[in-house]
Enzyme design. Structure first.
Site, PDB file in Angstrom:
ATOM      1  CG  ASP A  17     -71.810 -96.808  63.094  1.00  0.00           C
ATOM      2  OD1 ASP A  17     -71.224 -97.727  63.700  1.00  0.00           O
ATOM      3  OD2 ASP A  17     -72.137 -95.714  63.625  1.00  0.00           O
ATOM      4  CG  ASP A  19     -73.655 -98.715  69.062  1.00  0.00           C
ATOM      5  OD1 ASP A  19     -74.722 -99.340  69.184  1.00  0.00           O
ATOM      6  OD2 ASP A  19     -72.554 -99.177  69.406  1.00  0.00           O
ATOM      7  CG  ASN A  62     -65.084 -99.937  65.588  1.00  0.00           C
ATOM      8  OD1 ASN A  62     -64.848-100.845  64.802  1.00  0.00           O
ATOM      9  ND2 ASN A  62     -64.528 -98.740  65.494  1.00  0.00           N
ATOM     10  CD  GLN A  63     -70.843-102.983  69.574  1.00  0.00           C
ATOM     11  OE1 GLN A  63     -70.894-102.857  70.806  1.00  0.00           O
ATOM     12  NE2 GLN A  63     -71.579-102.239  68.767  1.00  0.00           N
ATOM     13  CE  LYS A 112     -67.253 -99.088  62.445  1.00  0.00           C
ATOM     14  NZ  LYS A 112     -68.673 -98.669  62.450  1.00  0.00           N
ATOM     15  CG  ASP A 138     -72.918 -92.112  64.852  1.00  0.00           C
ATOM     16  OD1 ASP A 138     -72.070 -93.005  64.611  1.00  0.00           O
ATOM     17  OD2 ASP A 138     -73.395 -91.908  65.983  1.00  0.00           O
TER      18      ASP A 138
HETATM   19 MG   LIG Z   1     -71.748 -94.906  65.524  1.00  0.00          MG
END
Ligand SMILES: [Mg+2]
Length: 186
Positions: A17, A19, A62-63, A112, A138
């Protein structure tokens, strides 16, 4: 269960991942430009170490800031170009970045915890085996994503008891990617 029991060898794949794992997560905001992007301490060096141990290293991110119109594909492309450049300069490697621009509300197959990005990675990379892959993230979303295709999951969280709370979702927890890399490397 310790990481050592899985007999990790260079046929394994690592899904990361972004971020909160590679860069500092911005609460309630998106990383919209390079100035917003802050590598977490030691992460570039950690990816350099991990690059020696894994056949493939992918980022799956994911954005939805793109879906919301807050940023563009090009904005994200510039951020990723600079990010990969710094990782490469530190001796690391990223084989591909998969990202999802879709809104959470769309529940898109490519976002996701749905598994579209994992399936695309497997389609494009012969020899990628999910049972010999880690998903490091996270959030529970990352853990669900990994488990849905049979990966080992590692939660980046400063709480060693979490895997006991979610035994079906996570195999291991570490307080940082740096800690994970140290375990893999030693
Ligand atoms: Mg994250």
């Amino acid at each position: 269960m310790s990481l050592k029991n899985w007999h990790i060898d260079p046929t394994w794949t690592l899904f990361l991942d972004r971020d909160g794992v590679i860069n500092r997560r911005l609460e309630g905001d998106y990383v919209k430009r390079w100035d917003d992007f802050e590598f977490l301490p030691g992460v570039k060096e950690a990816i350099a170490l991990l690059s020696k141990h894994f056949r493939y290293i992918f980022i799956v991110s994911n954005q939805q800031g793109i879906g919301k119109g807050i940023m563009t594909h090009d904005d994200l492309g510039i951020i990723h170009e600079k990010m990969v450049q710094e990782i490469t300069e530190a001796g690391g490697r990223v084989d591909h970045i998969y990202y999802s621009p879709y809104l959470e509300s769309e529940d898109h197959f490519m976002r996701k915890p749905n598994v579209g990005m994992a399936l695309r990675a497997r389609k494009n990379h012969p020899g990628l085996i999910f049972k010999k892959s880690f998903m490091v993230g996270d959030s529970l979303t990352d853990m669900i994503f990994g488990k849905r295709v049979g990966m080992k999951t590692v939660m980046i969280e400063d709480n060693p008891n979490l895997p006991r709370k979610y035994p079906k979702l996570m195999d291991f927890s570490c307080n940082s990617l740096v800690a994970f890399a140290a375990i893999i490397h030693n």
